[in-house]
Design an enzyme around this catalytic site. Structure first.
Site, PDB file in Angstrom:
ATOM      1  CE  LYS A  12       0.778   1.641   4.272  1.00 17.19           C
ATOM      2  NZ  LYS A  12       1.531   2.845   4.516  1.00 17.19           N
ATOM      3  CG  ASP A 142      -0.774   0.330   7.631  1.00 15.23           C
ATOM      4  OD1 ASP A 142      -1.518   1.292   7.898  1.00 15.23           O
ATOM      5  OD2 ASP A 142       0.466   0.421   7.557  1.00 15.23           O
TER       6      ASP A 142
HETATM    7  O1  C5P Z   1      -0.452  -0.552  14.145  1.00 20.03           O
HETATM    8  P1  C5P Z   1       0.974  -0.858  13.875  1.00 20.03           P
HETATM    9  O2  C5P Z   1       1.515  -1.981  14.717  1.00 20.03           O
HETATM   10  O3  C5P Z   1       1.276  -1.049  12.409  1.00 20.03           O
HETATM   11  O4  C5P Z   1       1.772   0.457  14.284  1.00 20.03           O
HETATM   12  C1  C5P Z   1       3.161   0.473  14.476  1.00 20.03           C
HETATM   13  C2  C5P Z   1       3.540   1.690  15.282  1.00 20.03           C
HETATM   14  O5  C5P Z   1       3.296   2.879  14.507  1.00 20.03           O
HETATM   15  C3  C5P Z   1       2.753   1.908  16.546  1.00 20.03           C
HETATM   16  O6  C5P Z   1       3.346   1.220  17.622  1.00 20.03           O
HETATM   17  C4  C5P Z   1       2.818   3.408  16.747  1.00 20.03           C
HETATM   18  O7  C5P Z   1       4.053   3.790  17.302  1.00 20.03           O
HETATM   19  C5  C5P Z   1       2.806   3.929  15.337  1.00 20.03           C
HETATM   20  N1  C5P Z   1       1.446   4.300  14.874  1.00 20.03           N
HETATM   21  C6  C5P Z   1       0.835   5.428  15.405  1.00 20.03           C
HETATM   22  N2  C5P Z   1      -0.403   5.791  14.966  1.00 20.03           N
HETATM   23  C7  C5P Z   1      -1.040   5.079  14.007  1.00 20.03           C
HETATM   24  C8  C5P Z   1      -0.436   3.925  13.445  1.00 20.03           C
HETATM   25  C9  C5P Z   1       0.820   3.567  13.903  1.00 20.03           C
HETATM   26  O8  C5P Z   1       1.404   6.096  16.269  1.00 20.03           O
HETATM   27  N3  C5P Z   1      -2.233   5.480  13.578  1.00 20.03           N
END
Ligand code: C5P
Length: 304
Positions: A12, A142
């Site tokens: 993506k 995502d």
């Molecule tokens: O959700 P995911 O595990 O992919 O996110 C990885 C990191 O990216 C999270 O731990 C956070 O630090 C950051 N993040 C965030 N806000 C979001 C998505 C991700 O702060 N909306």
């Protein structure tokens, strides 16, 4: 034991990514337009003998740096899906990776989405669409989008999806950097840079939605926007030269993808994309330059 299931899943990019203030849970509320582009990982799930648990083998550039235990989001996806389906997690995963690792194109999340779609096929009638979406949002912000693909608005931390009316197809040049960037580190850098600044609630620009409705590549090129770009450039200043090179080569627009360091450039058509790709390669600023079409479907079972 049944037979194997093969799933293909795209990368993506975020056509726009607007980031609000940091929430108490550490995440950020975002408003983004997710767009699935045609660079694919291939995930094969094979039922394994009783009690063998989850194993994973990965092939592709730099995959040796990825964990093969619970640190791998694809492994966690099997465990979660098995627990929800009430099945043992005896599954052998083989992942052929083409999506850049730690590149800001959701490669790990894509593999997790593929695993969820694959488990639903492996264990019929045990995981419905609601369960898959729920497991996907537990795995990462995502992952729900990568089950769907196409073009969608993502709100919340990215897991709340709304379809976007979009037409036409686009050609992208994807400039992959040598070393990845950590998503939490890029969000933390954005918080640091924003200290003392007013941060507005995240929003999607009307201009962008209009460009998508019209399938207008030129207008789309002008609307590309990423709030994380400033933070990615702060951590990796050399990316500004990549963005400049793409602009000098006549791309319709260029941005850092997600948390970076991959940069993506919109082009008029296939020929224009190939011209930009050749031009970027000769700068020596990036190691790998790819061409990808969009939009494409999300995780799809192709055999099983
Ligand atoms: O959700 P995911 O595990 O992919 O996110 C990885 C990191 O990216 C999270 O731990 C956070 O630090 C950051 N993040 C965030 N806000 C979001 C998505 C991700 O702060 N909306």
């Amino acid at each position: 034991m049944g037979s194997e299931v093969r799933v293909t899943v795209p990368a993506k990019i975020n056509l726009s990514l607007s980031v609000g203030p940091r929430r108490p849970d550490g995440y950020h509320d975002i408003a983004t337009v997710f767009h699935a582009v045609g660079i694919y990982d291939d995930v094969t799930l094979t039922p394994a003998p009783d009690g063998s648990g989850v194993t994973v083998r990965m092939v592709g550039d730099a995959t040796e740096q990825l964990p093969t235990d619970d640190g791998n989001i694809a492994v966690r996806a099997v465990r979660l899906a098995a627990a929800r389906a009430g099945r043992p997690d005896d599954v052998q995963l083989e992942i052929a990776k083409a999506i850049p690792i730690a590149g800001g194109m959701a490669g790990g999340s894509a593999d997790a989405a593929a695993v969820l779609a694959g488990c639903a096929a492996l264990w019929p009638n045990s995981l419905d669409a609601t369960a898959l979406h729920d497991l996907a949002s537990q795995l990462g912000s995502d992952v729900p989008f990568l089950l769907e693909g196409g073009t969608m608005i993502g709100t919340g931390r990215g897991e709340v999806l709304t379809p976007v009316l979009a037409q036409g197809g686009f050609h992208w040049v994807i400039a992959v950097s040598d070393a990845g960037l950590s998503t939490p580190a890029v969000y933390a850098e954005l918080d640091r840079l924003r200290e003392g600044r007013e941060v507005r609630p995240p929003a999607v620009a009307d201009d962008l939605l209009r460009a998508l409705r019209g399938g207008d590549a030129r207008a789309l090129g002008r609307c590309l926007h990423n709030d994380l770009q400033e933070a990615a450039l702060s951590l990796r200043p050399s990316l500004s030269r990549v963005l400049e090179a793409g602009s000098d080569l006549g791309s319709l627009g260029g941005i850092v993808s997600g948390s970076g360091p991959t940069c993506v450039f919109l082009s008029r058509d296939r020929e224009h994309a190939l011209d930009i790709a050749v031009g970027l390669t000769t700068t020596g600023l990036v190691r790998v330059v790819r061409h990808a079409i969009s939009p494409v479907e999300g995780a799809r079972v192709i055999a099983g």
